[in-house]
Design a protein around this motif. Structure first.
Motif, PDB file in Angstrom:
ATOM      1  N   LYS A   1      -2.608   3.531   4.376  1.00 33.72           N
ATOM      2  CA  LYS A   1      -2.703   2.444   5.349  1.00 33.72           C
ATOM      3  C   LYS A   1      -3.726   2.789   6.427  1.00 33.72           C
TER       4      LYS A   1
ATOM      5  N   ALA B   1       0.394   5.836   1.357  1.00 36.59           N
ATOM      6  CA  ALA B   1       0.141   6.343   2.706  1.00 36.59           C
ATOM      7  C   ALA B   1      -1.338   6.281   3.087  1.00 36.59           C
TER       8      ALA B   1
ATOM      9  N   ALA C   1      -4.212   5.728  11.916  1.00 30.34           N
ATOM     10  CA  ALA C   1      -5.467   5.946  11.197  1.00 30.34           C
ATOM     11  C   ALA C   1      -6.659   5.896  12.159  1.00 30.34           C
TER      12      ALA C   1
ATOM     13  N   MET D   1       0.804   2.045  11.889  1.00 33.94           N
ATOM     14  CA  MET D   1       0.085   2.787  10.846  1.00 33.94           C
ATOM     15  C   MET D   1      -1.421   2.651  11.049  1.00 33.94           C
TER      16      MET D   1
ATOM     17  N   CYS E   1       0.869  -1.163   0.000  1.00 34.07           N
ATOM     18  CA  CYS E   1       0.000   0.000   0.000  1.00 34.07           C
ATOM     19  C   CYS E   1       0.913   1.222   0.000  1.00 34.07           C
TER      20      CYS E   1
END
Lengths: 431, 435, 390
Positions: free
Chosen positions: C313, C311, C350, C346, C308
């Motif tokens: 993720k 960015a 998010a 990551m 991925c």
């Protein structure tokens, strides 16, 4: 060891070592000045690196793995790793990644004490190590720059197929070159690339001659601890440069001279006078206690005559050369052929060949906690080599850059037992 | 006569084995390890030489045609007397050191008096401690004197309102000094003669035998030391051998048919393969963590408030062992408490724990090359019946029937191998002297 | 009556996937004479195996049932558990009924296991199934198609039926039905989690990697109909959570039960992804191999094992949270699982950016003790319920 002998050892540095130091220092200082000179940088990895191509566009390569190991040698990795773990990076995973994240937090200061430039491009050569992919996913969030993925398929069946090569070539053509053009503002110059690859092959010839000099008894080089210095330029920023050609010519001449003179390798404690054990070593070195680890070998008269770690950036001794007549194809084959991209049976065959051709007394595995690409399966490799060659295997564990995983007493204990076992077997004395 | 000695400096105990010119084991000695390695080794060697002298004494008695029963009774009585002499000597040293502290530190008259009386009682009790039919919980002075001192001084502290902790602290300081000072080991002759005087019916044959045994001059011809992971062993470099090699050779000497050796000690586990000459062909040691080593059982014993030696027998009572997958020493206590809180039986948990330890050892064995006939099991855990039971079962299940050797002297395996290396070096230097 | 039938079905699934002698596979082979091909977690194109008359058999570790004796001799302590139990199964002869093993590109450990398998079981088919990390048709697509063709040829060399496009189209349709059904069950669980306890669904999904696909479809349909009709299943006050990170080494059933008992409704998860990897039906028109390739490139699940680059993720995870109306995320990764653990920071970024509560813990497939996890998940569920009550 007393300071006096240390001085003696320093004095024994070869010209090639000094030359190499200058090259690397110059590269780092060039990187540190990019904000003045306007030169641009590309972050990429050692295995499957496309250095010639990067430099074809006058871009400067930066290798995060090398930064991490340099941080470890400078005693910085512990705090860097701690910083990354505080941010939520798991203690279970690769410490190169954590060291790199921590270094970024501490201002991205490189080995020469100067700040490294932010990347203008992340060139993810996903070769032989799954963690590389995750690493650049993480870095992509850190930097506002494009990322290009070069997926290098694994040699699962022990060979490079046409489809694999085509896949890599297509990616280079359709993704990597355009990305480099964009990052540099320059056009791809194939004639220049051919010239670069010709120089690569020349340096590769000389490197192979140096590595294979260890077939002599006594070996004039240590192909593991010393080997990491020898591969330095060609594995990092210099492949395809005239600097690299000159360096390897010099190194080869020095090595040939050492063979003629019957000299042993230069170690941190000076020249090794008596070669008692010849070892093939599998696995990367530990960087936090590099010197201490090496001295454990030197103290016992052990020389590493061949190693797989010195093949992570290219398995040249098996015959591969960059080929100016097939520029992109040979770059693709280079990527596909790196040691970490070989399947387990191929790795076993290579080690078996090393044990025989270098007349080794044993195979020693340094099993690295961080590096599953190397480590998963090493215990089986050990048994296979013991069975196929009859030489005893030794097994020690450490880590790349995490000093918490280097237990000097434990490793020394195992090594001493191992060397004594070899000695005892050799004597074959009955009780 | 000349002898060779092998010394195994372990994490908890230091062992020595003395070999004669003909390669026969003359004596074995053991002591608790301590911060001064040199002294620990010195004590172990002197203990081994004492046991060698007793061996010589037995031979001398045989030569006097004393029948076996009488011989054994005499030797047993003599040894008790001898040990009592040793104990009294050590007590004297303890008193000397303690008096030094009492004079220098801020101890009151009452405290000094309590210590004085305690030591007096201990001296007085020594005859009973080593009396006929007596048994002792430990052979080490530190343990024997310590437990008695704590009892006595504890009682005084309660009666007289003194600080128990302070008096205990005094002992802790003093015993370290006693252990780490080159003690006057006292000559064998003096002590054995003193022991002789207290025997109920001394006779001329015994006296003659003692004179003969003490007259033999024991001269060291060689020495080799070994020990786990010590940065500095108190031996010259050429007199050090890896404990793996020593262990392999020692096991071979005890059981010449040995091909695979498993050693589970306090801090580490070793799996060793040896050839028909006792030469190590491959070995594996546990990785960084001590999971599955003897120390793990130590934690369990502490957690269950049991003695270490009681664990095995209790585990053997189990009819339904629980399945335990983790041998993590750090979590051992928590896992145990949870199991207990779930209502599982202590013996079933213990049986599961023993099996888990042996499973760890099985994987080391597999790593080192499997289990070949014959199989020799050494180390402290080899004394534990639950561990040996689980091991025997798992080996048979996975490798087929194997002869399982466990020697009562298995704790001396490493020292024996070291002694054999010493003897080998010696015979290389003086080929005539060796048999 | 309904409850009993459900219990019996789930129990038979449970027994099937924990039968490390693979009795049902042996019976299938005896019945059909076909090849049985084992595969490790995440994704393999079962349609292709099926079309060539092979039985795909999920080999997803030894769980908490298998005692590891020889497996540990192959792996250092810092490597996850699934490869050691897999090799233990192999060395113990449990996988002798399989004619081959496929090792999907999950991570370096599973990758290397493919080579170990070649050395340890030289007579058997053993393939590392490399999948593209470039998702363009003219690069990754071409490469992946060649991989599938090689796999197909390899199977045929071992005695499987040769490749036939029409047969593959039929197989694609069958597997489309299976994944539609699994998606339907996931939707049902999102809508009415009390009807579909994850501990039940998990057993069925595990068994569905071993059952012949036609049987798997029947059993899942039966299960769906039974739970819908079971009036005894009533909502409880539980926190709705998504469980992420358990895509390769599968958790022991006890762990899932522990989470549910500690007050969580698991409304989405990463278990046994092979059934759901392709998120849309694969086209049955045109060249069927191309259809499989295209589905892999353009309609596959997000996963830590899938590159991925941009960015993004964790975006998909946040979307799943929204889609499932989940109140929190349990990041539940196996110890030493590189892809899951490297992804975790990551994912956390998010989640935090989106204001989604989360907690993290690790497990191994052979964990037997869940006290700490019970405490942690219980506290997490309680705290979610408290927040949502405000």
């Amino acid at each position: 060891m007393t300071p006096k002998t240390r001085d003696a050892a320093t004095a024994q540095k070869d010209d090639s070592q000094l030359r190499q130091k200058e090259m690397i220092a110059a590269h780092y200082s060039r990187l540190a000045r990019t904000h003045e000179t306007g030169e641009r940088s590309v972050y990429t990895f050692v295995p499957g690196n496309l250095t010639e191509l990067i430099r074809n566009f006058d871009l400067l390569p930066v290798l995060p793995e090398i930064n991490a190991l340099q941080s470890a040698m400078r005693g910085k990795s512990k705090e860097y790793i701690a910083a990354a773990e505080r941010e939520g990076h798991s203690e279970d995973v690769c410490t190169y990644v954590k060291c790199d994240v921590g270094m970024k937090r501490a201002g991205n200061v490189g080995p020469t004490g100067e700040r490294l430039p932010d990347p203008d491009l992340l060139l993810l050569s996903y070769t032989g190590c799954f963690t590389f992919m995750k690493w650049f996913e993480i870095l992509k969030r850190e930097y506002d720059c494009p990322v290009t993925m070069l997926h290098v398929p694994y040699q699962g069946e022990g060979e490079i197929t046409k489809s694999m090569r085509d896949y890599v070539v297509e990616q280079i053509k359709k993704k990597v070159i355009p990305a480099l053009e964009k990052a540099s503002g320059k056009k791809y110059d194939e004639d220049k690339l051919k010239e670069q690859l010709r120089r690569s092959a020349q340096a590769e010839d000389d490197l192979v001659a140096v590595l294979e000099s260890a077939k002599h008894k006594p070996s004039p080089i240590d192909a593991y601890f010393g080997g990491v210095y020898y591969i330095g330029p060609i594995f990092t920023a210099f492949r395809g440069t005239q600097d690299a050609v000159d360096y390897y010519r010099l190194l080869r001449a020095e090595t040939e001279e050492a063979v003629r003179a019957g000299r042993g390798p230069i170690t941190p404690s000076g020249e090794l006078k008596e070669e008692k054990y010849r070892l093939v070593v599998e696995g990367p070195p530990n960087w936090t206690n590099f010197r201490q680890f090496w001295e454990m070998f030197v103290d016992e008269g052990a020389v590493c005559v061949a190693s797989t770690y010195t093949k992570v950036g290219g398995v040249y001794d098996a015959g591969f050369r960059h080929d100016p007549d097939r520029p992109l194809e040979s770059l693709a084959e280079y990527c596909l052929g790196c040691y970490t991209n070989l399947n387990l049976p191929s790795r076993v065959e290579m080690l078996e060949r090393y044990v025989r051709e270098y007349q080794a007394d044993g195979l020693l595995i340094n099993s690295i906690k961080s590096c599953n690409s190397f480590s998963a399966g090493q215990l089986m490799i050990l048994r296979e080599i013991e069975e196929r060659t009859g030489v005893p295997g030794g097994f020690v564990e450490s880590d790349l850059v995490d000093p918490r995983y280097f237990s000097g007493a434990n490793i020394k204990n195992r090594l001493e037992s191992y060397f004594q076992m070899i000695e005892q077997k050799r004597q074959g004395v009955t009780a | 006569m000349k002898y060779c000695v092998g010394i195994d400096l372990g994490s908890t105990t230091t062992k020595a084995v003395v070999l004669g010119e003909d390669g026969r084991v003359l004596g074995r000695g053991i002591t608790n390890s301590r911060s001064n390695y040199e002294i620990a080794c010195g004590v172990a060697v002197s203990e081994a030489l004492i046991s060698a002298r007793f061996g010589l004494l037995e031979e001398a008695l045989e030569r006097e045609h004393v029948d076996a029963d009488r011989r054994h009774a005499q030797l047993e009585g003599l040894e008790r007397g001898f040990r009592e002499q040793q104990y009294r000597g050590d007590l004297g040293e303890l008193r000397r050191v303690m008096e030094g502290y009492l004079a220098a530190g801020d101890y009151g008259a009452e405290e000094r008096k309590a210590v004085d009386e305690t030591l007096a009682v201990m001296l007085e009790e020594s005859a009973r401690l080593y009396g006929e039919g007596s048994s002792r919980k430990s052979d080490f002075f530190r343990d024997l004197a310590g437990s008695r001192y704590l009892d006595l001084v504890g009682a005084f502290a309660r009666e007289r309102g003194l600080s128990y902790d302070k008096l205990v602290g005094l002992y802790d300081k003093a015993i370290l000094d006693v252990e780490n000072t080159e003690a006057d080991q006292g000559s064998f002759a003096a002590r054995i003669r003193a022991a002789l005087t207290v025997l109920p019916e001394p006779d001329a044959a015994l006296t003659r035998a003692i004179e003969r045994a003490t007259a033999v001059e024991l001269a060291k011809a060689g020495s080799v030391g070994t020990g786990y992971g010590r940065a500095t062993l108190p031996f010259a470099k050429e007199e050090i051998r890896s404990e793996i090699l020593c262990h392999g050779l020692g096991a071979h000497a005890m059981f010449p048919g040995t091909r695979t050796v498993l050693d589970i000690g306090g801090q580490d586990t070793k799996a060793i393969q040896v050839d028909e000459n006792g030469i190590v062909t491959s070995f594996q040691m546990n990785d960084r963590c001590a999971a599955g080593c003897g120390r793990y059982l130590g934690y369990i014993a502490d957690e269950m408030n049991m003695g270490l030696h009681e664990l095995g027998p209790m585990a053997c009572e189990s009819k339904r062992p629980v399945k335990i997958n983790s041998t993590c020493t750090v979590f051992a206590g928590a896992e145990l408490r949870e199991r207990l809180s779930l209502g599982e039986k202590r013996e079933d948990i213990l049986a599961g724990l023993h099996r888990a330890i042996i499973l760890r050892a099985m994987s080391l064995l597999a790593r080192s090359g499997g289990v070949h006939d014959e199989f020799t099991f050494t180390g402290g855990v080899a004394k534990n019946p639950a561990a040996t039971g689980a091991l025997a079962t798992l080996i048979e299940e996975n490798y087929g029937r194997r002869t399982l050797n466990i020697s009562p002297d298995s704790i001396y395996t490493g020292a024996l191998g070291a002694a054999m290396f010493a003897r080998r070096e010696w015979s290389r230097k003086e080929p005539v002297g060796a048999a | 009556m309904t409850s009993q039938s459900i219990a019996a079905l789930v129990e038979s699934a449970n027994q099937l996937y924990r039968d490390y002698d693979f009795t049902s596979v042996k019976e299938w082979k005896a019945r059909t004479g076909g090849l049985a091909i084992g595969f490790m977690p995440i994704y393999v194109p079962r349609e292709l195996l099926h079309a060539q008359g092979c039985l795909p058999v999920g080999v997803m570790g030894g769980g908490d049932d298998l005692e590891i004796i020889r497996g540990d001799a192959y792996y250092q302590s810092y490597i996850c558990h699934i490869p050691r139990s897999t090799i233990e199964l192999g060395l113990g002869g449990k996988l002798d009924c399989l004619d081959g093993m496929l090792f999907p590109a999950i991570c370096d450990v599973i990758r290397n296991l493919s080579g170990m398998w070649k050395l340890e079981f030289p007579g058997k088919l053993s393939r590392y199934l490399d999948v593209p990390q470039d998702f363009e048709d003219d690069m990754g697509g071409v490469f992946y198609r060649a991989e599938l063709e090689e796999l197909s040829a390899d199977l045929a060399r071992r005695g499987a039926r040769p490749y036939d496009a029409e047969a593959l189209r039929t197989s694609i349709a069958v597997y489309n039905r299976l994944s539609a059904l699994v998606r339907e069950l996931y939707q049902l669980r999102r809508d009415e989690p009390w009807l579909v306890p994850t501990a039940e669904l998990y057993c069925l999904l595990r068994a569905a990697t071993i059952w012949p696909v036609e049987d798997a479809i029947l059993h899942l349909e039966t299960y769906r109909d039974l739970v819908r009709a079971d009036a005894s299943r009533q909502p409880m006050d539980q926190a709705r959570v998504i469980l992420a990170g358990s895509f390769c080494e599968q958790p022991p059933l006890g762990l899932i039960k522990t989470l549910e008992r500690s007050g969580c409704y698991i409304v989405d998860d990463d278990f046994v992804q092979v059934h759901r990897w392709l998120v849309q039906p694969v086209s049955t028109a045109g060249d069927p191999l191309d259809a499989l390739v295209s589905a892999f490139l353009h309609h596959a699940m997000d996963s830590p094992t899938r590159y991925c680059g941009e960015a993004t993720k964790g975006v998909e995870l946040v979307q799943r949270v929204a889609a499932a109306a989940a109140e929190g995320v349990l990041l539940c990764a196996p110890s030493f699982c590189d892809p899951a653990l490297l992804d975790q920071p990551m994912a956390v970024d998010a989640l935090e950016a989106a204001g989604v509560p989360w907690t993290a813990f690790k497990y191994a497939e052979n964990n037997g003790q869940f006290q700490v996890i019970r405490e942690q998940a219980g506290t997490f569920a309680d705290s979610i319920k408290l927040w949502s009550g405000v």
